[in-house]
Design a protein around this motif. Structure first.
Motif, short mmCIF file in Angstrom:
data_model
loop_
_atom_site.label_atom_id
_atom_site.label_comp_id
_atom_site.label_asym_id
_atom_site.label_seq_id
_atom_site.Cartn_x
_atom_site.Cartn_y
_atom_site.Cartn_z
N THR A 137 0.81 -1.22 0.00
CA THR A 137 0.00 0.00 0.00
C THR A 137 0.84 1.27 0.00
O THR A 137 0.41 2.30 -0.50
N ASN A 138 2.05 1.22 0.54
CA ASN A 138 2.90 2.41 0.59
C ASN A 138 3.80 2.53 -0.65
O ASN A 138 4.70 3.36 -0.68
N GLU A 139 3.54 1.74 -1.67
CA GLU A 139 4.34 1.76 -2.89
C GLU A 139 3.44 2.16 -4.07
O GLU A 139 3.28 1.41 -5.03
N TYR A 146 7.33 1.22 -6.75
CA TYR A 146 6.24 0.88 -7.67
C TYR A 146 6.80 0.63 -9.07
O TYR A 146 6.50 -0.38 -9.71
N THR A 147 7.62 1.55 -9.54
CA THR A 147 8.20 1.43 -10.88
C THR A 147 9.04 0.17 -11.00
O THR A 147 8.93 -0.56 -11.99
#
Length: 168
Positions: A137-139, A146-147
């Motif tokens: 959730t924090n990404e 995320y990338t």
């Protein structure tokens, strides 16, 4: 129940097979024709709620061997799986699901893809599937994590396009 958890100390070199909590050879109902193998980290083993291998067994009617071990990177997971297959070659024909790489920060394909390839090389037929990993959730979108995770999942998809299951 049709879900069999295999503890991480079952297979060499991570522990002596004689110390195994679950001895697969003592479970004669398990066979390549009625068993699915799930390989991965805590997302497979799960430390919360019901692991996806349990759902897979319940929905398919197959027995499921859960080789998920929390906190392990793809190199350890690949070694554990290849050791499992060397000890129990009858399961090299079983449908197998691989989900690995979440613990391999910074999630570079050059680190994870060779370990997935090692698993696939130990698996005889083409009835295997490689699943993407997903963000926490924090990404969120725009973060470096995320990338990196999206790029790794895309690399997995490109490497095994007919055996890829996207989870995001």
């Amino acid at each position: 129940t049709n879900h069999v958890d295999i503890p991480p100390n079952t297979f060499a070199p991570y522990g002596a097979a004689s110390n195994a909590v679950v001895n697969i050879n003592s479970l004669p109902f398990l066979a390549a024709t009625n068993t699915v193998v799930c390989v991965g980290d805590s997302l497979t083993a799960t430390n919360s709620n019901i692991p996806y291998p349990s759902w897979l067994g319940a929905l398919s009617g197959y027995y499921v061997i859960n080789l998920g071990v929390g906190g392990q990177g793809s190199s350890w997971i690949a070694n554990n799986y290849t050791n499992f297959i060397s000890l129990h070659p009858q399961f090299s024909n079983s449908p197998t699901f691989f989900m690995m790489g979440r613990n391999d920060s910074p999630w570079t394909p050059s680190l994870v893809l060779p370990n997935i390839s090692n698993c696939i090389a130990a698996h005889v037929p083409s009835n295997y599937w490689v699943m993407s990993i997903f963000n926490q959730t924090n990404e969120g979108i725009g973060t470096v994590n995320y990338t990196n995770i999206v790029n790794l999942s895309l690399s997995i998809s490109n490497a095994w396009p007919t055996h890829y299951i996207p989870l995001w």
